[in-house]
Design a protein around this motif. Structure first.
Motif, mmCIF file in Angstrom:
data_model
loop_
_atom_site.group_PDB
_atom_site.id
_atom_site.type_symbol
_atom_site.label_atom_id
_atom_site.label_comp_id
_atom_site.label_asym_id
_atom_site.label_seq_id
_atom_site.Cartn_x
_atom_site.Cartn_y
_atom_site.Cartn_z
ATOM 1 N N LEU A 143 -38.946 9.909 -4.771
ATOM 2 C CA LEU A 143 -38.444 11.033 -3.993
ATOM 3 C C LEU A 143 -38.572 10.774 -2.499
ATOM 4 O O LEU A 143 -37.719 11.177 -1.711
ATOM 5 C CB LEU A 143 -39.221 12.308 -4.343
ATOM 6 N N CYS A 144 -39.668 10.120 -2.125
ATOM 7 C CA CYS A 144 -39.960 9.916 -0.705
ATOM 8 C C CYS A 144 -39.313 8.663 -0.128
ATOM 9 O O CYS A 144 -38.949 8.638 1.053
ATOM 10 C CB CYS A 144 -41.469 9.835 -0.492
ATOM 11 N N VAL A 145 -39.211 7.623 -0.913
ATOM 12 C CA VAL A 145 -38.702 6.333 -0.435
ATOM 13 C C VAL A 145 -37.346 6.091 -1.082
ATOM 14 O O VAL A 145 -37.251 5.543 -2.179
ATOM 15 C CB VAL A 145 -39.684 5.190 -0.750
ATOM 16 N N ARG A 146 -36.290 6.494 -0.403
ATOM 17 C CA ARG A 146 -34.953 6.397 -0.963
ATOM 18 C C ARG A 146 -34.348 5.018 -0.706
ATOM 19 O O ARG A 146 -34.811 4.255 0.138
ATOM 20 C CB ARG A 146 -34.055 7.484 -0.366
ATOM 21 N N ASP A 147 -33.281 4.731 -1.453
ATOM 22 C CA ASP A 147 -32.552 3.467 -1.303
ATOM 23 C C ASP A 147 -33.487 2.278 -1.415
ATOM 24 O O ASP A 147 -33.440 1.334 -0.619
ATOM 25 C CB ASP A 147 -31.809 3.426 0.041
ATOM 26 N N CYS A 148 -34.342 2.326 -2.421
ATOM 27 C CA CYS A 148 -35.307 1.251 -2.655
ATOM 28 C C CYS A 148 -35.553 1.150 -4.147
ATOM 29 O O CYS A 148 -35.621 2.168 -4.849
ATOM 30 C CB CYS A 148 -36.622 1.557 -1.925
ATOM 31 N N VAL A 149 -35.659 -0.075 -4.647
ATOM 32 C CA VAL A 149 -36.019 -0.298 -6.039
ATOM 33 C C VAL A 149 -37.273 -1.158 -6.071
ATOM 34 O O VAL A 149 -37.449 -2.047 -5.231
ATOM 35 C CB VAL A 149 -34.872 -0.981 -6.824
ATOM 36 N N HIS A 150 -38.179 -0.864 -7.007
ATOM 37 C CA HIS A 150 -39.378 -1.684 -7.097
ATOM 38 C C HIS A 150 -39.476 -2.296 -8.486
ATOM 39 O O HIS A 150 -38.990 -1.748 -9.476
ATOM 40 C CB HIS A 150 -40.626 -0.862 -6.743
ATOM 41 N N VAL A 151 -40.070 -3.469 -8.536
ATOM 42 C CA VAL A 151 -40.204 -4.232 -9.771
ATOM 43 C C VAL A 151 -41.653 -4.671 -9.906
ATOM 44 O O VAL A 151 -42.194 -5.340 -9.017
ATOM 45 C CB VAL A 151 -39.286 -5.470 -9.770
ATOM 46 N N VAL A 152 -42.287 -4.271 -11.005
ATOM 47 C CA VAL A 152 -43.671 -4.660 -11.273
ATOM 48 C C VAL A 152 -43.647 -5.898 -12.158
ATOM 49 O O VAL A 152 -43.140 -5.859 -13.281
ATOM 50 C CB VAL A 152 -44.444 -3.522 -11.968
ATOM 51 N N SER A 153 -44.185 -6.989 -11.667
ATOM 52 C CA SER A 153 -44.173 -8.240 -12.410
ATOM 53 C C SER A 153 -45.308 -8.291 -13.429
ATOM 54 O O SER A 153 -46.296 -7.547 -13.325
ATOM 55 C CB SER A 153 -44.286 -9.428 -11.457
ATOM 56 N N THR A 154 -45.172 -9.164 -14.388
ATOM 57 C CA THR A 154 -46.219 -9.375 -15.385
ATOM 58 C C THR A 154 -47.447 -10.006 -14.724
ATOM 59 O O THR A 154 -47.320 -10.864 -13.843
ATOM 60 C CB THR A 154 -45.712 -10.301 -16.497
ATOM 61 N N LYS A 155 -48.614 -9.576 -15.146
ATOM 62 C CA LYS A 155 -49.839 -10.117 -14.585
ATOM 63 C C LYS A 155 -50.074 -11.520 -15.117
ATOM 64 O O LYS A 155 -49.944 -11.779 -16.322
ATOM 65 C CB LYS A 155 -51.023 -9.217 -14.929
ATOM 66 N N ASP A 156 -50.428 -12.443 -14.222
ATOM 67 C CA ASP A 156 -50.624 -13.838 -14.609
ATOM 68 C C ASP A 156 -51.822 -14.407 -13.854
ATOM 69 O O ASP A 156 -51.860 -14.382 -12.625
ATOM 70 C CB ASP A 156 -49.358 -14.653 -14.302
ATOM 71 N N ASP A 157 -52.791 -14.892 -14.598
ATOM 72 C CA ASP A 157 -53.975 -15.517 -14.009
ATOM 73 C C ASP A 157 -54.649 -14.607 -12.988
ATOM 74 O O ASP A 157 -55.059 -15.033 -11.905
ATOM 75 C CB ASP A 157 -53.596 -16.859 -13.359
ATOM 76 N N GLY A 158 -54.748 -13.321 -13.346
ATOM 77 C CA GLY A 158 -55.437 -12.360 -12.482
ATOM 78 C C GLY A 158 -54.626 -11.829 -11.329
ATOM 79 O O GLY A 158 -55.130 -11.022 -10.551
ATOM 80 N N ALA A 159 -53.367 -12.248 -11.207
ATOM 81 C CA ALA A 159 -52.539 -11.811 -10.078
ATOM 82 C C ALA A 159 -51.311 -11.056 -10.590
ATOM 83 O O ALA A 159 -50.716 -11.427 -11.599
ATOM 84 C CB ALA A 159 -52.098 -13.006 -9.244
ATOM 85 N N ARG A 160 -50.964 -9.991 -9.873
ATOM 86 C CA ARG A 160 -49.766 -9.224 -10.213
ATOM 87 C C ARG A 160 -48.998 -8.890 -8.934
ATOM 88 O O ARG A 160 -49.430 -8.056 -8.136
ATOM 89 C CB ARG A 160 -50.111 -7.937 -10.943
ATOM 90 N N PRO A 161 -47.832 -9.482 -8.733
ATOM 91 C CA PRO A 161 -47.000 -9.086 -7.593
ATOM 92 C C PRO A 161 -46.128 -7.881 -7.943
ATOM 93 O O PRO A 161 -45.648 -7.749 -9.066
ATOM 94 C CB PRO A 161 -46.137 -10.329 -7.342
#
Length: 371
Positions: A274-292
């Motif tokens: 609702l607050c951040v329009r015209d934006c898409v976010h993608v949650v990546s799979t966690k790998d070796d303790g890191a998640r981008p």
């Protein structure tokens, strides 16, 4: 649990009467869609037909062939529990005239037709083959509601005005023409959300007495296939990040992975959209303790990447005219300051100038982060 007013319709109009022989129900154990053919496994088919599971009935806009699931699900039969909850929100009365956007299998229209009489129901379907199949199923079942092949975004002016309008597809913008085609005091029920994620909420809007606007609160989270004209094309990562993520401006954040990343249907994710329009976010799979987690601007090539890593501080990279993570972080802080409101505290106004989300009251608009 079904209410007494809808129980007779659900008992008289089984979902199975509107499903094709080959279908792809979502299987919880398999974690995805599985092919089930009535001609080969009638008992298994019937079990899924009677279950509270969504069932894909078309892939890839009809271009798919074979029994394996296709690439993109493009028509389906919704979970019965979701169908009931949205019909409950619609609050139909004897004699109500209803417009449905998104015919699909025809089952939802059949339920309405049984309750109100088929002459009081019009349903619009953008896919010609899906419309023809639904029309045949409705006629075969003895509930010949009007099935129109067309773009539901335009409504259907020929049968207006309507007492109720219901959409069975996810919207990114509710057209004012639906308001204009409704009677004063009419109700519009539609899944609505933003491109930030696939998570939507059901908007229940009441048309004002002067017919110039409609407003109402969200009733709960849901996820639907999107209206075809409002689908978001797949993001091309390479078009945003030309080289290394390290080419972006680096910073950090105190927001943790546990706070930011979670399961489906969280009000936090809906609020950020609702607050951040015209934006898409993608949650990546966690790998070796890191998640981008990636953020992509839809009006320019701005991007951001937040790297959550176990036992380490969270690094952030941003590039482009927008500071996307700055917008998201600010929106998260606002949500936290408001007491972490759930879906039912948010609402939507639709009028001739567009649509505006609000918190607690139409007089309290949700702050949209500036680009």
């Amino acid at each position: 649990m079904l209410s007494s007013d809808w129980a007779p319709a659900f008992a008289a109009v089984p979902r199975s009467a509107f499903l094709p022989d080959l279908m792809w129900p979502f299987d919880m154990d398999a974690g995805g869609s599985v092919a089930v053919d009535k001609r080969r496994d009638p008992d298994v088919w019937q079990g899924y037909a009677e279950s509270d599971a969504p069932i894909v009935t078309q892939w890839d806009d009809g271009e798919h062939s074979g029994t394996e699931p296709g690439g993109v699900s493009t028509s389906s039969a919704s979970m019965p529990s979701v169908v009931f909850s949205m019909l409950r929100d619609l609050d139909v009365r004897a004699g109500s005239r209803v417009l449905e956007i998104g015919t699909g299998t025809g089952w939802n229209a059949a339920l309405l037709g049984h309750r109100l009489g088929p002459e009081n129901v019009t349903t619009v379907e953008v896919d010609k083959a899906v419309a023809a199949s639904a029309r045949a199923a409705l006629e075969r079942f003895g509930l010949p509601v009007r099935v129109v092949h067309g773009d539901g975004f335009d409504g259907y002016r020929e049968e207006a005005p309507y007492d109720r309008i219901i959409a069975t597809c996810g919207l990114r913008s509710i057209p004012f023409r639906w308001v204009a085609q409704s009677r004063p005091g009419g109700i519009i029920v539609a899944p609505w959300g933003t491109h930030y994620s696939n998570a939507d909420a059901v908007a229940r809007l009441t048309v004002a007495d002067d017919g110039k606007s409609a407003s109402g609160a969200f009733t709960g989270p849901v996820e639907f296939m999107k209206l075809r004209a409002q689908r978001l094309p797949a993001v091309d990562h390479a078009a945003y990040v030309k080289g290394s993520v390290a080419d972006g401006d680096e910073s950090s954040t105190t927001i943790t992975e546990r706070q930011f990343v979670g399961g489906r249907f969280r009000p936090q994710e809906f609020t950020l959209g609702l607050c951040v329009r015209d934006c898409v976010h993608v949650v990546s799979t966690k790998d070796d303790g890191a998640r981008p987690v990636w953020f992509y601007g839809l009006t320019d090539r701005s991007w951001a990447c937040v790297q959550f890593r176990d036992g380490d501080h969270t690094r952030v990279w941003q590039s482009g005219p927008r500071r996307l993570w700055g917008e998201v972080e600010s929106a998260y802080q606002w949500w936290d300051e408001q007491g972490r409101p759930g879906f039912d505290r948010f609402g939507l106004v639709v009028d001739g100038d567009g649509e505006r989300a609000w918190l607690d009251s139409p007089d309290s608009p949700v702050p949209v982060r500036t680009h």
